[in-house]
Design a protein around this motif. Structure first.
Motif, PDB file in Angstrom:
ATOM      1  N   VAL A  48       0.539  -0.949  -0.009  1.00 35.31           N
ATOM      2  CA  VAL A  48      -0.181   0.056  -0.276  1.00 35.31           C
ATOM      3  C   VAL A  48       0.951   1.111  -0.008  1.00 35.31           C
ATOM      4  CG1 VAL A  48      -1.368   1.512   1.236  1.00 35.31           C
ATOM      5  CG2 VAL A  48      -1.985  -0.984   0.913  1.00 35.31           C
ATOM      6  N   TYR A  49       0.812   2.492  -0.386  1.00 33.40           N
ATOM      7  CA  TYR A  49       1.502   3.488  -0.815  1.00 33.40           C
ATOM      8  C   TYR A  49       0.520   4.945  -0.741  1.00 33.40           C
ATOM      9  CZ  TYR A  49       4.043   0.163  -4.080  1.00 33.40           C
ATOM     10  OH  TYR A  49       5.331  -0.066  -4.599  1.00 33.40           O
ATOM     11  N   ASP A  50       1.227   5.216  -0.180  1.00 31.33           N
ATOM     12  CA  ASP A  50       0.560   6.692   0.655  1.00 31.33           C
ATOM     13  C   ASP A  50       0.425   7.386  -0.191  1.00 31.33           C
ATOM     14  OD1 ASP A  50       0.348   8.525   2.009  1.00 31.33           O
ATOM     15  OD2 ASP A  50       1.861   9.031   3.113  1.00 31.33           O
TER      16      ASP A  50
ATOM     17  N   THR B 144      -1.835  -8.144 -13.025  1.00 36.61           N
ATOM     18  CA  THR B 144      -2.237  -7.727 -12.222  1.00 36.61           C
ATOM     19  C   THR B 144      -2.339  -6.841 -10.799  1.00 36.61           C
ATOM     20  OG1 THR B 144      -3.351  -9.939 -13.323  1.00 36.61           O
ATOM     21  CG2 THR B 144      -4.193  -9.134 -10.854  1.00 36.61           C
ATOM     22  N   ASP B 145      -0.782  -7.411 -10.617  1.00 38.67           N
ATOM     23  CA  ASP B 145       0.122  -6.689  -9.382  1.00 38.67           C
ATOM     24  C   ASP B 145       0.006  -5.382  -8.586  1.00 38.67           C
ATOM     25  OD1 ASP B 145       0.886  -9.461  -8.684  1.00 38.67           O
ATOM     26  OD2 ASP B 145       3.035  -9.023  -8.136  1.00 38.67           O
ATOM     27  N   GLU B 146       0.443  -4.934 -10.308  1.00 40.83           N
ATOM     28  CA  GLU B 146       0.364  -3.411 -10.425  1.00 40.83           C
ATOM     29  C   GLU B 146      -1.153  -3.360  -9.922  1.00 40.83           C
ATOM     30  OE1 GLU B 146       1.727  -4.751 -11.901  1.00 40.83           O
ATOM     31  OE2 GLU B 146       3.285  -4.217 -13.175  1.00 40.83           O
ATOM     32  N   MET B 147      -2.165  -3.354 -10.675  1.00 42.42           N
ATOM     33  CA  MET B 147      -3.918  -2.621  -9.761  1.00 42.42           C
ATOM     34  C   MET B 147      -4.049  -3.302  -8.964  1.00 42.42           C
ATOM     35  SD  MET B 147      -6.534  -5.036  -9.269  1.00 42.42           S
ATOM     36  CE  MET B 147      -7.102  -6.726 -10.470  1.00 42.42           C
ATOM     37  N   ALA B 148      -3.573  -4.430  -8.443  1.00 42.72           N
ATOM     38  CA  ALA B 148      -4.252  -5.187  -7.077  1.00 42.72           C
ATOM     39  C   ALA B 148      -3.321  -3.928  -6.268  1.00 42.72           C
ATOM     40  CB  ALA B 148      -3.360  -6.457  -6.898  1.00 42.72           C
ATOM     41  N   ALA B 149      -1.983  -3.307  -6.097  1.00 44.96           N
ATOM     42  CA  ALA B 149      -1.582  -2.381  -4.986  1.00 44.96           C
ATOM     43  C   ALA B 149      -1.993  -0.917  -5.842  1.00 44.96           C
ATOM     44  CB  ALA B 149       0.236  -1.898  -5.413  1.00 44.96           C
TER      45      ALA B 149
ATOM     46  N   SER C 111      -4.091   0.700  -2.217  1.00 45.25           N
ATOM     47  CA  SER C 111      -3.695   1.893  -1.599  1.00 45.25           C
ATOM     48  C   SER C 111      -4.606   3.465  -2.019  1.00 45.25           C
ATOM     49  CB  SER C 111      -2.639   2.922  -2.680  1.00 45.25           C
ATOM     50  OG  SER C 111      -1.182   1.489  -2.379  1.00 45.25           O
ATOM     51  N   VAL C 112      -5.393   3.099  -3.599  1.00 52.00           N
ATOM     52  CA  VAL C 112      -6.823   4.591  -2.782  1.00 52.00           C
ATOM     53  C   VAL C 112      -7.332   3.632  -2.076  1.00 52.00           C
ATOM     54  CG1 VAL C 112      -9.242   5.076  -4.509  1.00 52.00           C
ATOM     55  CG2 VAL C 112      -6.302   4.498  -5.604  1.00 52.00           C
ATOM     56  N   VAL C 113      -7.829   2.327  -1.555  1.00 51.84           N
ATOM     57  CA  VAL C 113      -9.355   1.934  -1.076  1.00 51.84           C
ATOM     58  C   VAL C 113      -7.916   2.364   0.610  1.00 51.84           C
ATOM     59  CG1 VAL C 113      -9.845   0.574   0.295  1.00 51.84           C
ATOM     60  CG2 VAL C 113      -9.793  -0.068  -1.943  1.00 51.84           C
ATOM     61  N   THR C 114      -7.284   2.545   0.926  1.00 53.97           N
ATOM     62  CA  THR C 114      -6.382   2.450   2.244  1.00 53.97           C
ATOM     63  C   THR C 114      -6.797   4.245   2.742  1.00 53.97           C
ATOM     64  OG1 THR C 114      -4.806   0.645   1.660  1.00 53.97           O
ATOM     65  CG2 THR C 114      -4.514   2.671   3.842  1.00 53.97           C
ATOM     66  N   TYR C 115      -6.387   5.058   1.567  1.00 53.91           N
ATOM     67  CA  TYR C 115      -6.891   6.699   1.494  1.00 53.91           C
ATOM     68  C   TYR C 115      -8.348   6.871   1.511  1.00 53.91           C
ATOM     69  CZ  TYR C 115      -7.011  11.379   0.555  1.00 53.91           C
ATOM     70  OH  TYR C 115      -7.770  12.824   0.538  1.00 53.91           O
TER      71      TYR C 115
ATOM     72  N   LEU D 116      -7.959  -8.467  -2.721  1.00 52.38           N
ATOM     73  CA  LEU D 116      -7.065  -8.029  -3.147  1.00 52.38           C
ATOM     74  C   LEU D 116      -5.816  -8.694  -3.438  1.00 52.38           C
ATOM     75  CD1 LEU D 116      -7.677  -4.281  -3.331  1.00 52.38           C
ATOM     76  CD2 LEU D 116      -7.993  -5.327  -4.933  1.00 52.38           C
ATOM     77  N   ALA D 117      -5.742  -9.394  -2.494  1.00 50.29           N
ATOM     78  CA  ALA D 117      -4.258 -10.235  -2.945  1.00 50.29           C
ATOM     79  C   ALA D 117      -4.486 -11.953  -3.891  1.00 50.29           C
ATOM     80  CB  ALA D 117      -4.298 -11.669  -1.042  1.00 50.29           C
TER      81      ALA D 117
END
Length: 338
Positions: free
Chosen positions: A156-158, A235-240, A244-248, A280-281
């Protein structure tokens, strides 16, 4: 049961001593041969009497790519037994200490460290266990099929470290989900979301300015819908990006509905996002229905050209939004394993 390399060395010494005794007499060699033969026989009896250890595994805590977890094993044995163990870890995981020589004893467990390398559901085990006698001369091998599963979330990215204009666009889409009931129409102003345009009214007045819908705000937050799709290689890029958007959104106190080609999940707060992260995993590639893409507040797509976040018809490269990782930290471009 089989003789170890050390045991074969003892057998060779005993054989040599017997040859020498046959040629020169046994008197001076008995002190060597007898203890070695006794050790071999005792080792064979000890290992033959050993029952298959009953091994139990503790559950492994779920985590993000790049994190580490402990794997704990406990063998139910009647007495201490020298053993060599080798615990298999599947693709997408790496381990330190999963192959080791140890002593199995009552109420004494063994643990080693596992590194989570790729998102997905991964198996740890089975366990190969070699039980030896005290001198390591004879061994007996057991294959213990019991395994345990670990779920690895995408990193997850900030997003607060991204480009100001792009971040403001995302923030606007999330905050607008707080609206509720339709109130009235007004003239379009620069900066209004295109999703709020009342197109039926605009069609009736082609020579006039656009009009937008105003909503009455309520104390209860609305829900932002995040839809995501990808090609197999990304698919990994999509999941990450989706995580990140969900967490924000959850940090902004906005509930989230997530839709991917092979499932959906919802969350109302950051501490409640486990179902979304599990989705997402293991999310796979695929294309969403046109209606799903159209109704999404945020649409995420990953393909060979990169990962984009689409808001109000505007595409923003995810790399312009992503800052440092706040959960996980490994490269999300590694392959998915489900």
């Amino acid at each position: 049961m089989r003789v170890t390399r050390r045991g074969w060395g003892v057998v060779a010494v005993v054989g040599f001593c017997l040859v020498m005794a046959w040629k020169f007499g046994p008197r001076s060699l008995n002190a060597i041969v007898v203890p070695l033969v006794v050790a071999l026989v005792a080792g064979a009896i000890t290992v033959t009497r050993a029952n298959e250890p009953r091994v139990s595994r503790a559950a492994i805590e779920e985590g993000f790519v790049g994190e580490r977890r402990a794997v704990s094993l406990e063998a139910d044995v009647d007495r201490p037994i020298a053993a060599e163990l080798a615990d298999d870890v599947g693709r997408g995981l790496s381990a330190t200490g999963n192959v080791a020589e140890t002593t199995l004893a009552p109420e004494r467990g063994y643990s080693y460290e596992l590194e989570l390398e790729c998102r997905g559901k991964h198996e740890v085990g089975p366990l190969s266990l070699s039980v030896t006698d005290a001198f390591g001369l004879v061994e007996r091998q057991f294959e213990i099929d019991r395994t345990t599963r670990v779920v690895v979330y995408p990193p997850v990215y900030d997003l607060r470290g991204g480009s100001g204009d792009d971040f403001a666009l995302l923030t606007g889409a999330i905050q607008e989900s707080r609206r509720d009931e339709f109130d009235h129409l007004r003239e379009y102003e620069h900066g209004d979301s295109l999703r709020n345009v009342h197109w039926k009214s605009a069609a009736k007045r082609p020579d006039d300015d656009l009009v937008v819908k105003e909503f009455t705000a309520h104390e209860d937050d609305g829900t932002v819908t995040v839809a995501a799709e990808s090609v197999p290689e990304t698919t990994d890029e999509m999941a990450a990006a989706t995580a990140s958007v969900v967490t924000y959104a959850l940090e902004s106190a906005v509930p989230v509905d997530v839709v991917v080609p092979d499932g959906s999940a919802s969350a109302t707060a950051r501490h409640d996002r486990r179902d979304v992260l599990r989705l997402l995993a293991t999310a796979g590639p695929g294309t969403l229905a046109a209606e799903t893409r159209r109704e999404a507040d945020v649409l995420i797509r990953a393909d060979e050209g990169g990962t984009t976040v689409t808001i109000d018809g505007l595409e923003v490269p995810f790399e312009r939004l992503a800052g440092a990782t706040i959960d996980g930290g490994a490269d999300p471009r590694r392959g998915v394993i489900t």
